[in-house]
Motif scaffolding. Structure first.
Motif: not given
Lengths: 788, 397
Positions: A439, A450, A480, A483, A486-487, A490-491, A494, A497-498
């Motif tokens: 697993l 991902f 584009v 952007l 930028f995305i 940001l990703f 995040v 942070f997690f």
């Protein structure tokens, strides 16, 4: 005439094909869907019955029952013309064939279960004919049909190969009690001779009988015309085949003892099967075929049938439905049920897609839309925009085109190769995980998938930024890239942070980690990511230059143990990259350092492309992650420091966070329409020059911003003296600003008088507004441009 | 002759006074209704998170601690909104010649992205849990989620009430009446129907600029349009023939983003409560993942319009509301006497309702440039373009 014309134009492209409004058809569609669901139900029911009733008996009862009902409805003897002797003989042949086909079909049902039978056997003739047309004739009907055929074949193959049904292994043991006639025995041996398991043999059998069925339907069309309608033929056919089967059934019931305890309990299910499988479906299809065009009917029918089959297969053996079922069956062993496997679901989806593609009418004849008729009476066609090119694009060509586009440019090529590498690694991991049933590996593989999304995003952005400007996106799609960077940034934030939060909780309460399996996987991931860093840092290294060098010490002092891992890749990839790979920590620092100096060096040189920077940072973060895992694994193993893991992740999260900030800052500045910092000085001097141009009084409202890597847009208002030639000024200003790097400039030249006029005018934007509104409401503006 | 001197370096920030700056920020936050609301709600949220955190540490419950961290993460959305609403009011300077108004769009975009991330994470976790439902300890779940729900309900109430209650008030009608002939009907009919509500929104944001404290009314108008947005994924918020002045202080995007975020949180708490109840009463362990999957889908769907719009703005798309009007304008400009051709039309949205355009006109050598210029400005001003740059080139002959 004009009225008609305009209304035609307004109604758009719908005129090409005459379509009955959908609302009237809804009734029939609903009817069709309900019938198909009932049919699926009937097939499932008959699968249950076939376990206890012999197949020949079953078919006999089916034919007889439907013959009785159909005779009652159709009255083939009392109505219509008299049937000659030759026609009777043809009818007999027809009946024998139909018996054979339904025998094969139901035998397939006993072999592979109701779901697979429905998927394989219940295709409408249109679909199969289209499929055969694609396969065996040169002009199949365009790439979309080819795609449909390919899907169909893939679906069959899926059923054959990827559908490992546990039951089949059991059935292959050839349970002697199960089939007791010469016919079934013959079939079994024939299938066994082919060397496939029973279940797969059933699939082959069903495909063969599907082909037979279609051929049979085509052949019987002539006979149905002779006899007088397909309904009459159907009724007679059922009767004759019942008669044909009668002697066999008698012999069978005399020689073998039936397994059925009470025939009376079977009456209800039989009735239901007869009604749903044979009669209702026949009539409803006949109705729908006359009301709608056949392909559409086939499409809706197939989708409804397959979906309901999937649902039923899921719930048929569910304990809840057992109580609901009409028949109280002897409790059978659960293991003989055919289970729902992934292969079946995939193939069902493919079947649905292929049948909807194959049954869609070919658009060959349809070139433009009918606009109306000319006064002479010749039809006029409207070739609206894409009507000329709008054929369904061939998939291989599409892939080829986009591949070519990707490989054209350096950035997208890099991303693409790395994406391929990453995907390959992921799939290896996934396969290995499935193979060893681990697993952890599987979940890690999904995590990698991902991660690939960031790469896909970058690739897509790199492609999209090369699109031509359209009317809507008048500056082109260059943004584009920014952007996407930028995305990505940001990703990463995040994620950091997690990771941070989780490691904080782990510091408080270090969990016990199983470290056996982690190392090889993370080393593999590290290697892949190192390759990526090498690939991407080519562009990046320009911007940073030698700044990575001093940070090497950092890396050494930090990652004593991991060094050996690096040594490997180091030797492979050359020195400078080794430096990169080495000191991730150091790299992060130096990155932060650059931002401290200010964005110009970072964004000015090779690192201009925010998209690539985002992707690079993402890969870097992944690498850091695997390095962290390796270090902490080693620490845990050697010294048993469980706390090493969360501390490593804390550290890494901070590093990621710091390294993303400059990217985000740059992207934000671009998105906020800041004057590009790297040309700010030049712009200022250029503006000074503009003011010194002869005749220019002053300028105002000067705005400059970077739209994308290549486009620098600017607007400016100039006030000039009354007697100067405007064109000259415009050209001079444009030239001056172009030197400063602005390549998309518009200059509005105002003479003094105009400026006063405008300033008097624009004292209140609101007044103008109110005025125009009122004028518009009075329909005053229709005629002209003048309001002032 | 008086000596004249220019003092350019007057504004040199000699001393960096943190306290002064902070108080300045504070004042600017409180001066505007939107940011005030945001700020108070942020405080509420933060205090809740702190209470949770300290209680978690005190009672040594890991779940509570991680939940409080989650709350902190949620606060970032509010923080982003707040920062954007403050930043967007900064004056324009040499570097940012358009000012910082785009910050609002950016904030909306960031909020939308965060929501998408959250939705994705929730969804994947939901799938994971659906495959093997874990044992959830539902005894502690209920009070925390109820408290969270209450906090979020306050948020929704604050943000929506501000918009809703006022915008139905008298002055909205009065103003729009005086402004446009036809817009009263719009104002009336908008009470919650998507397509109409935008008109109402327009009317109000107008008022915002016309009347007194513009931020105040502007906010109402915007708050409104949220109603419309929530219910129906708003496609194009403005109809083309309406002209608006920008409600500069309060922006649709910020509020929309924040509101969506709060709604997502609320939905989350509702989902948790429902699933906790289901698990307690009926022992349906599958309820939890299904609830969370549904919620994440809902969040995802509701965010898409916001994202689409803000991406459009950030990519300098031609404003959708001008889509219809522009071709007509081009035609009218081209019909002006002396105009040969119209080239390179670029129209884009600076921030909510502020449209900027540049075009180049090719004119005859003997054409009256001044007249053409003013006529062109008129034409596009009627269409709602606030700033227009017309470059007039003479055709080479």
């Amino acid at each position: 005439m004009e009225d008609k014309y305009s209304s035609n134009v307004l109604s758009g492209g719908k005129l090409g094909m005459v379509e009955v409004p959908n609302s009237r058809l809804t009734r029939y569609i609903v009817l069709l869907v309900v019938t198909k669901v009932l049919k699926a139900l009937g097939i499932f029911e008959s699968y249950d019955i076939l376990k206890v009733v012999h197949i020949v008996q079953f078919i006999f009862i089916l034919k007889l029952g439907s013959a009785v009902i159909l005779l009652f409805f159709q009255k083939p003897f009392s109505s219509g013309k008299v049937i000659s002797k030759r026609q009777w003989i043809k009818l007999l042949k027809h009946a024998v064939f139909s018996c054979v086909i339904s025998l094969l079909g139901f035998f397939g049902l006993t072999l592979c279960g109701p779901l697979r039978t429905l998927l394989l056997f219940e295709h409408s003739d249109v679909v199969v004919v289209a499929l055969l047309g694609v396969l065996f004739t040169s002009s199949g009907g365009g790439p979309s049909k080819t795609r449909g055929a390919a899907l169909f074949i893939i679906a069959v193959i899926c059923l054959l190969l990827f559908d490992n049904d546990d039951l089949m292994a059991k059935m292959a043991e050839h349970p002697e009690g199960h089939h007791d006639s010469a016919l079934t025995h013959f079939l079994y041996t024939a299938i066994g001779f082919l060397g496939v398991a029973d279940h797969k043999g059933g699939v082959v059998l069903l495909v063969a009988s599907l082909l037979l069925k279609v051929g049979f339907h085509t052949a019987s069309r002539k006979l149905s015309v002779e006899i007088g309608g397909s309904k009459r033929l159907y009724a007679l056919d059922n009767l004759v085949s019942a008669i044909v089967l009668l002697p066999w059934v008698i012999v069978l019931s005399l020689t073998t003892d039936s397994k059925v305890e009470s025939w009376s309990s079977l009456i209800l299910p039989f009735g239901m099967i007869i009604l749903s499988v044979t009669i209702l479906e026949f009539y409803v299809e006949a109705i729908c075929n006359t009301k709608m065009e056949t392909p559409r009917c086939a499409r809706y029918g197939a989708i409804a049938l397959f979906l309901s089959a999937l649902l039923l297969a899921n719930f048929w053996t569910h304990p809840l439905t057992d109580q609901l079922r009409s028949m109280s069956k002897p409790p059978q062993q659960g293991s003989t049920e055919h289970v729902l496997s992934g292969g079946v679901i995939v193939s069902a989806i493919f079947f649905i897609m292929s049948s909807s593609i194959l049954s869609s009418p070919s658009k060959k004849g349809q070139k433009g839309t009918l606009v109306g008729y000319s006064p002479e009476g010749t039809p006029l066609y409207n070739f609206m925009g894409d009507a000329l090119q709008h054929t369904s694009q061939s998939l291989p060509r599409f892939i080829k085109d986009s591949l070519k586009q990707i490989l054209e440019e350096y950035d997208s090529r890099q991303i693409f190769y790395f994406l391929c590498l990453n995907l390959a690694f992921t799939f290896v991991e996934l396969f290995y995980g499935v193979w060893t049933n681990s697993l952890g590996l599987i979940s890690d593989g999904f995590h990698m998938l991902f991660d690939c999304s960031a790469l896909v995003l970058g690739l897509f952005a790199a492609l999209m930024s090369r699109w031509k400007a359209t009317r809507i996106f008048s500056y082109g799609y260059g943004r584009v890239e920014i952007l996407s960077g930028f995305i990505n940034g940001l990703f990463l934030m995040v994620i950091a942070f997690f990771v941070f939060v989780e490691s904080v909780t782990r510091v408080l309460d270090p969990p016990n980690i199983n470290t056996d399996m982690l190392t090889p996987v993370s080393v593999g991931g590290l290697l892949v990511n190192l390759v990526g860093i090498c690939a991407f840092s080519h562009a990046h290294a320009h911007a940073h230059g030698g700044k990575t060098c001093p940070s090497n010490d950092h890396g050494h002092s930090h990652h004593g143990h991991s060094h050996s891992e690096h040594g490997h890749s180091h030797s492979e990839h050359g020195h400078s990259h080794g430096g990169h790979g080495h000191s991730h920590g150091g790299h992060g620092h130096s990155h932060g350092g650059t931002s401290g100096h200010g964005p110009p060096p970072g964004s000015g040189g090779g690192g201009m492309n925010a998209n690539m920077r985002g992707v690079f940072l993402h890969v870097l973060a992944d690498t850091l992650g695997s390095v962290g895992v390796i270090i902490s694994t080693i620490l845990i193993r050697q010294f048993g420091w469980l706390i090493a893991d969360p501390i490593c992740s804390l550290f890494i999260a901070t590093l990621i966070f710091l390294s993303v900030i400059p990217l985000l800052k740059d992207a934000c500045e671009v998105l906020l329409l800041r004057i590009p910092p790297e040309i700010e000085k030049e712009l200022n001097s250029a503006l000074e020059k503009v003011e010194k141009i002869e005749g220019v009084l002053s300028y105002r409202d000067s705005h400059f911003w970077r739209h994308s890597a290549s486009i620098m847009a600017g607007t400016i208002h100039l006030q000039i003296m009354a007697g100067v030639v405007e064109q000259r000024i415009v050209q001079q200003v444009t030239a001056v600003l172009k030197d400063a790097g602005v390549n998309n400039l518009s200059v509005q030249v105002e003479k003094e008088a105009y400026f006063q006029h405008m300033s008097g005018l624009s004292t209140g934007f609101q007044e103008v507004l109110a005025m125009t509104q009122q004028m518009e409401s009075m329909k005053y503006l229709n005629d002209g441009t003048c309001i002032m | 002759m008086l000596p004249l001197s220019v003092k350019d370096d007057e504004y040199k920030p000699a001393k960096f006074n943190l306290l002064l700056k902070l108080s300045g920020w504070f004042r600017s936050i409180l001066s505007d209704k939107t940011s005030r609301n945001l700020f108070f709600f942020l405080c509420l949220n933060l205090s809740f998170a702190f209470v949770e955190l300290s209680y978690g540490i005190w009672s040594n419950s890991l779940g509570l601690i991680s939940d409080s961290f989650h709350m902190f993460f949620d606060c970032t959305a509010l923080l982003a909104g707040l920062a954007a609403s403050v930043i967007s009011r900064w004056r324009s300077n040499d570097s940012f010649s358009y000012g910082y108004v785009r910050a609002e769009v950016l904030a909306g975009f960031v909020n939308g992205l965060f929501l998408i991330f959250t939705a994705f994470f929730i969804f994947s976790e939901g799938v994971e849990r659906a495959l093997e439902p874990p044992d959830v300890h539902h005894d502690r779940l209920l009070p925390v989620s109820v408290a969270g729900l209450l906090v979020n309900l306050v948020g929704i109430f604050v943000f929506q009430h501000g918009g809703h209650g006022h915008s139905h008030g008298e002055e909205g009608h009065g103003h729009s009446h005086s402004l446009f002939n036809g817009s009263v009907n719009h104002g009336h009919s908008h009470g919650g129907h998507g397509p109409e509500s935008k008109h109402g929104g327009h009317g109000h944001s107008h008022d915002g600029h016309e009347g007194h404290g513009h931020s105040h009314d502007g906010h109402e108008g915007h708050g409104h349009s949220h109603d419309g947005h929530e219910g129906h994924g708003h496609d194009e918020p403005h109809s083309h023939d309406e002209l608006r002045t920008p409600g500069k202080g309060a922006s649709k995007q910020i509020l929309q983003g924040v509101l969506l975020h709060i709604i997502a949180d609320t939905l989350g708490s509702v989902g948790v409560i429902i699933s906790a109840l289901l698990m307690q009463k009926y022992d349906l362990m599958i309820a939890d993942p299904i609830c969370s999957m549904l919620i994440s889908l809902l969040i995802g769907v509701s965010v898409v319009p916001l994202l689409r719009e803000s991406i459009g703005i950030l990519m300098q798309r031609t404003p959708p509301s001008l889509d219809q009007a522009l071709p007509e304008c081009y035609q009218r400009v081209q019909q002006l006497q002396g105009v040969y051709n119209l080239q390179d039309p670029h129209f884009w949205t600076l921030c909510t309702d502020v449209y900027i355009g540049t075009i180049k006109l090719l004119v005859a050598p003997d054409a009256d440039r001044r007249w053409i210029l003013s006529q062109t400005h008129n034409v596009f001003t009627q269409a709602g373009v606030r700033q227009l740059y017309v470059q007039i080139d003479t055709a080479a002959m």
